[in-house]
Design a protein around this motif. Sequence first.
Motif, PDB file in Angstrom:
ATOM      1  N   ILE A 135       0.837  -1.199   0.000  1.00 50.52           N
ATOM      2  CA  ILE A 135       0.000   0.000   0.000  1.00 50.52           C
ATOM      3  C   ILE A 135       0.872   1.250   0.000  1.00 50.52           C
ATOM      4  CG2 ILE A 135      -1.647   1.361   1.363  1.00 50.52           C
ATOM      5  CD1 ILE A 135      -2.981  -1.023   0.111  1.00 50.52           C
ATOM      6  N   CYS A 136       1.869   1.269   0.878  1.00 48.24           N
ATOM      7  CA  CYS A 136       2.706   2.454   1.025  1.00 48.24           C
ATOM      8  C   CYS A 136       3.597   2.691  -0.187  1.00 48.24           C
ATOM      9  CB  CYS A 136       3.547   2.350   2.291  1.00 48.24           C
ATOM     10  SG  CYS A 136       2.582   2.530   3.817  1.00 48.24           S
ATOM     11  N   LYS A 137       4.002   1.631  -0.871  1.00 44.68           N
ATOM     12  CA  LYS A 137       4.836   1.809  -2.059  1.00 44.68           C
ATOM     13  C   LYS A 137       4.107   2.615  -3.121  1.00 44.68           C
ATOM     14  CE  LYS A 137       7.663  -2.323  -1.426  1.00 44.68           C
ATOM     15  NZ  LYS A 137       7.943  -3.700  -1.902  1.00 44.68           N
ATOM     16  N   ILE A 138       2.810   2.346  -3.284  1.00 51.22           N
ATOM     17  CA  ILE A 138       2.009   3.083  -4.268  1.00 51.22           C
ATOM     18  C   ILE A 138       1.824   4.526  -3.801  1.00 51.22           C
ATOM     19  CG2 ILE A 138      -0.240   3.217  -5.415  1.00 51.22           C
ATOM     20  CD1 ILE A 138      -0.390   0.157  -5.155  1.00 51.22           C
ATOM     21  N   ILE A 139       1.538   4.700  -2.509  1.00 52.05           N
ATOM     22  CA  ILE A 139       1.383   6.050  -1.962  1.00 52.05           C
ATOM     23  C   ILE A 139       2.699   6.823  -2.082  1.00 52.05           C
ATOM     24  CG2 ILE A 139       0.950   7.372   0.145  1.00 52.05           C
ATOM     25  CD1 ILE A 139      -0.987   5.149   1.000  1.00 52.05           C
ATOM     26  N   ASN A 140       3.825   6.165  -1.820  1.00 48.07           N
ATOM     27  CA  ASN A 140       5.128   6.825  -1.932  1.00 48.07           C
ATOM     28  C   ASN A 140       5.346   7.378  -3.337  1.00 48.07           C
ATOM     29  OD1 ASN A 140       5.701   6.153   0.696  1.00 48.07           O
ATOM     30  ND2 ASN A 140       6.970   4.391   0.182  1.00 48.07           N
ATOM     31  N   ASN A 141       4.919   6.617  -4.345  1.00 51.94           N
ATOM     32  CA  ASN A 141       5.071   7.059  -5.725  1.00 51.94           C
ATOM     33  C   ASN A 141       4.276   8.342  -5.970  1.00 51.94           C
ATOM     34  OD1 ASN A 141       5.989   6.476  -8.563  1.00 51.94           O
ATOM     35  ND2 ASN A 141       3.778   6.436  -8.894  1.00 51.94           N
ATOM     36  N   SER A 142       3.062   8.385  -5.414  1.00 48.20           N
ATOM     37  CA  SER A 142       2.232   9.586  -5.559  1.00 48.20           C
ATOM     38  C   SER A 142       2.819  10.767  -4.795  1.00 48.20           C
ATOM     39  CB  SER A 142       0.803   9.306  -5.068  1.00 48.20           C
ATOM     40  OG  SER A 142       0.116   8.484  -5.978  1.00 48.20           O
ATOM     41  N   LEU A 143       3.390  10.509  -3.626  1.00 48.29           N
ATOM     42  CA  LEU A 143       4.037  11.572  -2.856  1.00 48.29           C
ATOM     43  C   LEU A 143       5.206  12.164  -3.643  1.00 48.29           C
ATOM     44  CD1 LEU A 143       4.042   9.948   0.696  1.00 48.29           C
ATOM     45  CD2 LEU A 143       2.749  11.979   0.018  1.00 48.29           C
ATOM     46  N   ASP A 144       5.973  11.300  -4.321  1.00 49.87           N
ATOM     47  CA  ASP A 144       7.107  11.770  -5.107  1.00 49.87           C
ATOM     48  C   ASP A 144       6.659  12.606  -6.302  1.00 49.87           C
ATOM     49  OD1 ASP A 144       9.116  10.649  -3.552  1.00 49.87           O
ATOM     50  OD2 ASP A 144       9.077   8.747  -4.630  1.00 49.87           O
ATOM     51  N   TYR A 165       2.810  11.037   5.761  1.00 49.03           N
ATOM     52  CA  TYR A 165       2.453  10.043   6.776  1.00 49.03           C
ATOM     53  C   TYR A 165       2.508  10.722   8.144  1.00 49.03           C
ATOM     54  CZ  TYR A 165       3.377   6.484   3.207  1.00 49.03           C
ATOM     55  OH  TYR A 165       3.357   5.715   2.060  1.00 49.03           O
ATOM     56  N   VAL A 166       1.668  10.248   9.052  1.00 47.98           N
ATOM     57  CA  VAL A 166       1.683  10.728  10.428  1.00 47.98           C
ATOM     58  C   VAL A 166       1.684   9.501  11.344  1.00 47.98           C
ATOM     59  CG1 VAL A 166       0.473  12.038  12.208  1.00 47.98           C
ATOM     60  CG2 VAL A 166       0.400  12.821   9.824  1.00 47.98           C
ATOM     61  N   LEU A 167       2.730   9.358  12.130  1.00 47.30           N
ATOM     62  CA  LEU A 167       2.828   8.235  13.054  1.00 47.30           C
ATOM     63  C   LEU A 167       2.320   8.670  14.419  1.00 47.30           C
ATOM     64  CD1 LEU A 167       3.730   5.315  13.517  1.00 47.30           C
ATOM     65  CD2 LEU A 167       6.009   6.180  14.067  1.00 47.30           C
ATOM     66  N   LYS A 168       1.195   8.115  14.834  1.00 53.37           N
ATOM     67  CA  LYS A 168       0.600   8.412  16.128  1.00 53.37           C
ATOM     68  C   LYS A 168       0.609   7.142  16.970  1.00 53.37           C
ATOM     69  CE  LYS A 168      -3.137  11.061  15.919  1.00 53.37           C
ATOM     70  NZ  LYS A 168      -2.699  12.398  16.379  1.00 53.37           N
ATOM     71  N   LYS A 169       0.242   7.260  18.245  1.00 56.25           N
ATOM     72  CA  LYS A 169       0.281   6.101  19.129  1.00 56.25           C
ATOM     73  C   LYS A 169      -0.672   5.007  18.667  1.00 56.25           C
ATOM     74  CE  LYS A 169      -3.001   8.089  22.477  1.00 56.25           C
ATOM     75  NZ  LYS A 169      -3.198   8.498  23.890  1.00 56.25           N
ATOM     76  N   GLU A 170      -1.731   5.390  17.910  1.00 58.95           N
ATOM     77  CA  GLU A 170      -2.691   4.402  17.429  1.00 58.95           C
ATOM     78  C   GLU A 170      -2.200   3.685  16.185  1.00 58.95           C
ATOM     79  OE1 GLU A 170      -3.353   7.623  17.637  1.00 58.95           O
ATOM     80  OE2 GLU A 170      -4.733   7.914  19.317  1.00 58.95           O
ATOM     81  N   GLY A 171      -1.177   4.212  15.530  1.00 61.13           N
ATOM     82  CA  GLY A 171      -0.656   3.582  14.322  1.00 61.13           C
ATOM     83  C   GLY A 171      -0.230   4.615  13.296  1.00 61.13           C
ATOM     84  N   LEU A 172       0.029   4.151  12.077  1.00 62.93           N
ATOM     85  CA  LEU A 172       0.478   5.019  10.992  1.00 62.93           C
ATOM     86  C   LEU A 172      -0.726   5.511  10.193  1.00 62.93           C
ATOM     87  CD1 LEU A 172       3.025   6.119   9.470  1.00 62.93           C
ATOM     88  CD2 LEU A 172       2.744   4.168   7.923  1.00 62.93           C
TER      89      LEU A 172
END
Length: 215
Positions: A135-144, A165-172
């Motif tokens: 999931i994140c690999k695809i999102i990373n491409n869009s971020l770039d 991305y925002v890393l909080k105590k509940e997760g990413l």
Amino acid sequence: MRLLEILFYLLKSNSKTTVKQLAYIFNVSPKTIQRDLDKLSVLGIPIISYRGVNGGIELDKNYIIAKYVLTESDYKDLILSLYISEHIIESLKKSDLINKFKLVNHNRCTEILDSLEKRLIVDLDDQRTIINNDICKIINNSLDNKTYVKLESEGKVIELFPISYVLKKEGLYLYCYDGEYKLILIDNISNVTNCEKVYEGKIIPYKDNKDKKII
């Protein structure tokens, strides 16, 4: 981290390469690689460019990483950050970045790492690695590339612009915009695809928006 990866790749290859080849290796666009190379040049890394049929890029063969640029405290903090990061980011675990730092100063790095491994044990579920799942690999491409994605979260399909991305105590979480700012838990995203649509408007960074109510 990609800047360091590119630097170590150029150091290790010890020969000419191309922007296109680097883009393929690091799974980003050639424009992103060129921006990374420009950043490295600004930082004083001597990258030489050659034009023409036999052109390419390489590091000045006389260049080495200074061993004592960092203070002892800086060095310990850097190794600590990498030690923790390698346990939660899959690509760093595979790239074995700490061992590459050992090439710069083996004894110093090994001593710090040995102490860390005795004092701090990171015991996480292997499935909880972040940033580099599919999931994140695809999102990373869009971020770039500053493009939209279409994703499915909790049964709803949404087209939105990913910001960070925002890393909080509940997760990413994914901080994103689709007319309003949202935080979407990455674990709730079941499917995502890239869109060709590019966002060119202004964006409020999360640090300036986190006190507002975000869905």
